[in-house]
Design an enzyme around this catalytic site. Structure first.
Site, PDB file in Angstrom:
ATOM      1  N   ASN A  33       0.797  -1.226   0.000  1.00 37.84           N
ATOM      2  CA  ASN A  33       0.000   0.000   0.000  1.00 37.84           C
ATOM      3  C   ASN A  33       0.830   1.277   0.000  1.00 37.84           C
ATOM      4  O   ASN A  33       0.307   2.355  -0.240  1.00 37.84           O
ATOM      5  CB  ASN A  33      -0.954   0.008   1.207  1.00 37.84           C
ATOM      6  CG  ASN A  33      -0.266  -0.309   2.509  1.00 37.84           C
ATOM      7  OD1 ASN A  33       0.432  -1.301   2.630  1.00 37.84           O
ATOM      8  ND2 ASN A  33      -0.441   0.541   3.490  1.00 37.84           N
ATOM      9  N   SER A  63     -11.401  -4.988   0.986  1.00 47.53           N
ATOM     10  CA  SER A  63     -12.109  -3.899   1.646  1.00 47.53           C
ATOM     11  C   SER A  63     -12.907  -3.106   0.615  1.00 47.53           C
ATOM     12  O   SER A  63     -12.372  -2.751  -0.447  1.00 47.53           O
ATOM     13  CB  SER A  63     -11.085  -2.979   2.320  1.00 47.53           C
ATOM     14  OG  SER A  63     -11.743  -1.980   3.036  1.00 47.53           O
ATOM     15  N   CYS A  75      -2.924   4.755   8.461  1.00 46.43           N
ATOM     16  CA  CYS A  75      -2.929   4.313   9.864  1.00 46.43           C
ATOM     17  C   CYS A  75      -1.793   4.943  10.651  1.00 46.43           C
ATOM     18  O   CYS A  75      -1.885   5.101  11.850  1.00 46.43           O
ATOM     19  CB  CYS A  75      -2.773   2.798   9.962  1.00 46.43           C
ATOM     20  SG  CYS A  75      -3.850   1.921   8.897  1.00 46.43           S
TER      21      CYS A  75
HETATM   22  N1  PLP Z   1      -4.537  -3.842   4.106  1.00 43.42           N
HETATM   23  C1  PLP Z   1      -4.084  -2.903   3.276  1.00 43.42           C
HETATM   24  C2  PLP Z   1      -3.001  -3.247   2.317  1.00 43.42           C
HETATM   25  C3  PLP Z   1      -4.625  -1.615   3.298  1.00 43.42           C
HETATM   26  O1  PLP Z   1      -4.159  -0.679   2.465  1.00 43.42           O
HETATM   27  C4  PLP Z   1      -5.646  -1.333   4.233  1.00 43.42           C
HETATM   28  C5  PLP Z   1      -6.189   0.036   4.350  1.00 43.42           C
HETATM   29  O2  PLP Z   1      -5.500   0.992   4.617  1.00 43.42           O
HETATM   30  C6  PLP Z   1      -6.087  -2.352   5.077  1.00 43.42           C
HETATM   31  C7  PLP Z   1      -5.521  -3.593   4.991  1.00 43.42           C
HETATM   32  C8  PLP Z   1      -7.166  -2.113   6.101  1.00 43.42           C
HETATM   33  O3  PLP Z   1      -8.425  -1.971   5.465  1.00 43.42           O
HETATM   34  P1  PLP Z   1      -9.690  -1.507   6.309  1.00 43.42           P
HETATM   35  O4  PLP Z   1      -9.626  -0.025   6.380  1.00 43.42           O
HETATM   36  O5  PLP Z   1     -10.882  -1.982   5.520  1.00 43.42           O
HETATM   37  O6  PLP Z   1      -9.610  -2.147   7.624  1.00 43.42           O
END
Ligand code: PLP
Length: 402
Positions: free
Chosen positions: A171, A219, A351
């Site tokens: 990400n 998601s 995050c």
């Molecule tokens: N995994 C990845 C690679 C992400 O980019 C994200 C979101 O930032 C998540 C998990 C978490 O997703 P959610 O916001 O639906 O919990």
């Protein structure tokens, strides 16, 4: 023009705006009493309203399953990808450990998990919990280009391994992992393979059957669907111990009355952006061209360096993520100055956006701390235009030349 209209959103990897198709699908179910539609009632009730809600929920499940090559009964709805990661990893690890204990007669068998140091916090936190529960977790480093390949996993793979979890697309830097090869490798020692496919859905075609993955997390809010709804693909017959059992919903895999409206919004977004491979590839090519333009424009400044060696047209990196380091200007300063100029961008994962620490992902691929403190992530989506990118480059120019 209002302030809202003048802004340009370039933080699509953090979240995406709701598309009209998802909004319409949800609005049809979010009508207050006395006009509430039957499908807005409890999908587990036996009466007509319940049966109608159940039908609506199963239609959403089937649409999502179809788009990724799964069977509807292999989709478990959750409240987020964070939950899907947690449920998928812990559920498989505990299920496989129990199965191995039964077949080997070794009641002390603990089981090893392999993941990487550049996973999303959702995966790393689930793994930290497993460590606390007595499992061994190996965190492998990516190579310098940001990839976790079978060579990184190989030294740690043995018969004690129960689950390998490696993300499909990073990400922050956009590296695309060879998930089919990693799944084959995990299977070679009898382990199962989970992938966090959040940043892959809607960007790169994914068929869970062809890629051989056993579990994958998704998601809705990363593909213009609503927040608060995610899904876990879990291959049928996979050993699994559920976490939240409650009322036995989701075939006993995830208790709690389902949010049928959010599921309808998720399915509408999937239908819009993931159901046609030709459309998905055309959109990916369009975003790849914008990505290449941004990399070329930003890196034309002497003190701007790309965080990864993403060459023009590369499919090794996702079409929607640009990550550069702007030597001498800290991330927070860059973000706030660009924000004042009307652009929403980030320094990496949403995050950790309030953390003053350098990006863990950039440090792991060998970028030094000072440079990592100056990173900028620009991420694109279906509504991003050439004009948005050109204006962004102009704003960037006035900030770095100032
Ligand atoms: N995994 C990845 C690679 C992400 O980019 C994200 C979101 O930032 C998540 C998990 C978490 O997703 P959610 O916001 O639906 O919990």
């Amino acid at each position: 023009m209002t302030e809202q209209q003048a802004r340009t959103y370039l933080d699509w990897a953090a979240t995406t705006p709701l598309c009209s198709q998802a909004a319409d699908a949800m609005c049809k179910l979010l009508i207050p009493w006395p006009d509430s539609p039957a499908a807005s009632f409890n999908a587990n009730s036996l009466h007509s309203e319940g049966r109608e809600a159940f039908t609506c929920m199963e239609q959403s499940r089937a649409s999502i399953a179809r788009a990724i090559g799964a069977r509807p009964d292999e989709i478990i709805f959750t409240a987020s990808a964070t939950e899907s990661d947690y449920l998928g990893i812990r559920g498989m690890v505990r299920g496989l450990r129990d199965a191995r204990r039964r077949t080997s007669g070794n009641k002390d068998f603990a089981g090893k998990v392999i993941t990487s140091t550049i996973e999303h916090d959702a995966v790393l936190s689930a793994c930290a919990m497993l460590e606390r529960d007595g499992f061994e977790v190996v965190y492998v480093k990516p190579n310098k280009q940001g990839f976790v390949t079978p060579s990184e996993i190989e030294p740690y793979l043995d018969e004690s391994c129960v689950v390998v979890s490696i993300m499909a697309v990073n990400n922050e830097i956009g590296s695309v992992m060879p998930i089919a090869d990693l799944a084959t490798q995990a299977h070679s020692v009898g382990a199962m393979f989970h992938t966090d496919a959040v940043q892959m859905l809607g960007k790169i075609a994914l068929n869970v059957r062809d890629s051989g993955v056993d579990a994958a997390s998704f998601s809705a809010h990363k593909i213009c669907g609503p927040k608060g709804i995610g899904a876990l693909f879990l291959r049928s017959q996979t050993a699994f111990v559920p976490e939240m059992v409650g009322g036995g919903q989701e075939r006993g895999m995830r208790g709690g009355t389902q949010n049928v409206a959010a599921m309808a919004g998720f399915a509408a977004a999937v239908q819009q952006y993931c159901s046609s491979i030709a459309d998905l590839e055309a959109e990916a090519a369009r975003q790849r061209a914008l990505r290449d333009y941004l990399y070329a424009s930003l890196c034309s400044y002497e003190h701007v360096v790309p965080s990864v060696p993403c060459v023009e047209g590369s499919r090794d990196y996702a079409p929607h993520i640009v990550n550069v380091c702007v030597e001498g200007i800290e991330t927070e300063t860059l973000i706030l100055q660009l924000d004042r100029a009307g652009f929403a961008v980030s320094g990496g994962s949403a995050c950790s956006s309030h953390s003053l620490e350098p990006s863990r992902v950039l440090l792991e691929i060998g970028i030094n701390k000072d440079l990592a403190l100056c990173c900028l992530r620009v991420s694109l989506g279906v509504f991003t235009t050439e004009d948005d990118c050109a204006q962004f480059v102009q704003a960037f120019d006035s900030i770095v030349q100032a």
